[in-house]
Design a protein around this motif. Sequence first.
Motif, PDB file in Angstrom:
ATOM      1  N   GLY A 185     -48.563  -9.324  -8.319  1.00 26.44           N
ATOM      2  CA  GLY A 185     -49.499  -8.290  -8.769  1.00 26.44           C
ATOM      3  C   GLY A 185     -50.950  -8.561  -8.460  1.00 26.44           C
ATOM      4  N   THR A 407     -44.167   0.720   2.537  1.00 29.83           N
ATOM      5  CA  THR A 407     -44.676  -0.490   1.887  1.00 29.83           C
ATOM      6  C   THR A 407     -45.391  -1.400   2.881  1.00 29.83           C
ATOM      7  OG1 THR A 407     -42.514  -1.540   2.200  1.00 29.83           O
ATOM      8  CG2 THR A 407     -42.946  -0.511   0.072  1.00 29.83           C
ATOM      9  N   ARG A 417     -55.644   2.941  -2.358  1.00 29.67           N
ATOM     10  CA  ARG A 417     -54.922   3.259  -3.604  1.00 29.67           C
ATOM     11  C   ARG A 417     -53.473   3.646  -3.343  1.00 29.67           C
ATOM     12  NH1 ARG A 417     -54.277   7.915  -6.920  1.00 29.67           N
ATOM     13  NH2 ARG A 417     -54.251   7.404  -9.164  1.00 29.67           N
ATOM     14  N   THR A 420     -51.288   0.724  -2.148  1.00 31.64           N
ATOM     15  CA  THR A 420     -50.964  -0.139  -3.279  1.00 31.64           C
ATOM     16  C   THR A 420     -49.834   0.446  -4.114  1.00 31.64           C
ATOM     17  OG1 THR A 420     -53.235  -0.963  -3.365  1.00 31.64           O
ATOM     18  CG2 THR A 420     -51.905  -1.248  -5.344  1.00 31.64           C
ATOM     19  N   LYS A 421     -49.909   1.741  -4.448  1.00 33.35           N
ATOM     20  CA  LYS A 421     -48.862   2.374  -5.250  1.00 33.35           C
ATOM     21  C   LYS A 421     -47.526   2.398  -4.519  1.00 33.35           C
ATOM     22  CE  LYS A 421     -49.622   5.578  -8.206  1.00 33.35           C
ATOM     23  NZ  LYS A 421     -49.943   6.830  -8.936  1.00 33.35           N
ATOM     24  N   TYR A 424     -45.903  -1.216  -4.522  1.00 26.33           N
ATOM     25  CA  TYR A 424     -45.280  -1.657  -5.771  1.00 26.33           C
ATOM     26  C   TYR A 424     -44.116  -0.769  -6.191  1.00 26.33           C
ATOM     27  CZ  TYR A 424     -48.994  -5.053  -6.434  1.00 26.33           C
ATOM     28  OH  TYR A 424     -49.847  -6.125  -6.288  1.00 26.33           O
ATOM     29  N   ASN A 427     -42.062  -0.668  -9.537  1.00 29.27           N
ATOM     30  CA  ASN A 427     -42.717  -1.652 -10.410  1.00 29.27           C
ATOM     31  C   ASN A 427     -44.117  -1.235 -10.846  1.00 29.27           C
ATOM     32  OD1 ASN A 427     -40.511  -3.319 -10.230  1.00 29.27           O
ATOM     33  ND2 ASN A 427     -41.421  -4.758  -8.780  1.00 29.27           N
ATOM     34  N   TYR A 428     -44.654  -0.193 -10.215  1.00 35.63           N
ATOM     35  CA  TYR A 428     -46.056   0.157 -10.475  1.00 35.63           C
ATOM     36  C   TYR A 428     -46.295   0.561 -11.932  1.00 35.63           C
ATOM     37  CZ  TYR A 428     -50.769   1.916  -9.770  1.00 35.63           C
ATOM     38  OH  TYR A 428     -52.126   2.106  -9.869  1.00 35.63           O
ATOM     39  N   ALA A 432     -48.950  -1.127 -14.404  1.00 37.22           N
ATOM     40  CA  ALA A 432     -50.055  -0.359 -14.997  1.00 37.22           C
ATOM     41  C   ALA A 432     -50.083  -0.520 -16.508  1.00 37.22           C
ATOM     42  CB  ALA A 432     -49.928   1.106 -14.612  1.00 37.22           C
ATOM     43  N   ILE A 450     -54.568  -1.969  -9.480  1.00 37.56           N
ATOM     44  CA  ILE A 450     -53.577  -1.293 -10.312  1.00 37.56           C
ATOM     45  C   ILE A 450     -54.348  -0.701 -11.490  1.00 37.56           C
ATOM     46  CG2 ILE A 450     -51.554  -1.595 -11.764  1.00 37.56           C
ATOM     47  CD1 ILE A 450     -50.944  -4.078  -9.890  1.00 37.56           C
TER      48      ILE A 450
END
Length: 454
Positions: A185, A407, A417, A420-421, A424, A427-428, A432, A450
């Motif tokens: 993370g 990914t 942004r 990144t989302k 993950y 798992n995002y 968060a 995140i």
Amino acid sequence: MFEQLKAELIGRLILTGEEGYHDRRKIWNTAFDKHPAAIVVCKAASDAVAAVKFAKEKEFAVTIRGGGHHVAGTAICDGGIMVDFSEMRKVTVDLERRVAIVEPGATLGDVDAETQKYGMVTPTGTVTETGIAGLALCGGTGYLRGKYGLTSDNIVSVRMVTADGEHLQVNAQENPDLFWAIRGGGGNFGIVTSFEFQLYPLGPEVLALDVMYDYKDAKQVLRNTQAFLRTAPDEVSFNMMTFQMPAAPGVPESLHNKRVIVIAGLYAGDKDGGEKAVQPLRELAQPISDNTGIVRYTELQSRFDLAAPKNVAVAGTSLFIKEFNDEAIDALLAKIELLPRPSLLVQFWECHGKMNRIPSDATAFAVRDASFLLCFDVDYPMEEEKTFKDWIESAYETMLPYSVRKTSYLNTVRNDRQITKDTYGDNYAKLASIKHKYDPTNFFRHNHNIEPQA
């Protein structure tokens, strides 16, 4: 204003205009030329605690410099406080527990040098001047990934400073939600002041794979490599890269300006069984050269340091690839033909073994089903920045349809942004929620961020 902070530090406080300021604010990627209001040169974990509490009270942004080696330049921002760990590089080996206790400013070279004194290793990366902290928090893909997993998979415990200035122990028993989050993370949840990494016996000598192929055979090489991965033993991990050889002293004249594919890797097991295991990778096509053999582990780890030179502007991106089928190979090779600079580095890092057997929700690092990580990297003159960044972005868009759920490897990609989302994935939402628990105001935001969400 800063007298209060300075009085609390064991280390040094360097302000704008003071001696050493400009040297300290420099990071590896010179495309980021930013000016923090202050630099806290840490000598102890308490310095990071003091910096966080002061920054929170005075409403300064905070960035964290370990190795400062990220393509996205996350170690620095304008007007903020840089927490600089570059003088905290101690590595201690605990043989009884088989762990390495590592300070956050240590480089991969520091870790390898100390652990190899005891014939031990922990999975790291492949450039010795990379900082261990940033690498580990976002993954860490080196030559031990097939046998022992990612660097993040081998974090046993950390000490970290949270956004409210608490200094916590984080492991499977203490603050387990944070322990899940930091293994992939990134720097979203606090400042790590000490790591413990799992150690394994290997070295000082290992069987290193080192084969060069002609680029004209690229399609055959990629096809055969993909086939090899279907039954590849865990002990074999390797990277491939394609670039144009320089017309330089020490390079045979027959290779001057010749585009090649180099495959480099490691057999992480008994050397006597390694020759047979790596043989298929020495026969992917007709080699130009084959220097596979026994070398010191530390030598192997430093072989590609020149691929990450200092004091240059760098652009890069990456995508995890599900499979290099003929369509994906053709799309990639067509894009490579349009390189703005022949020396631009295109890398293929295979993914298999232990790193892929860990469930995608076992840690924050979610991508456990790729067969390759595709990376594009180039250093460029600033006056040509747009040309090179445009090509990097177009290469990303070209290969996006062949990716694993869009990914990327966050250690090798710009801040974005959506990237990144996407990376993950499922798992995002959990990340968060943990972010909201420990950093509800998004104090630690100069990273692959995140956003906190209850």
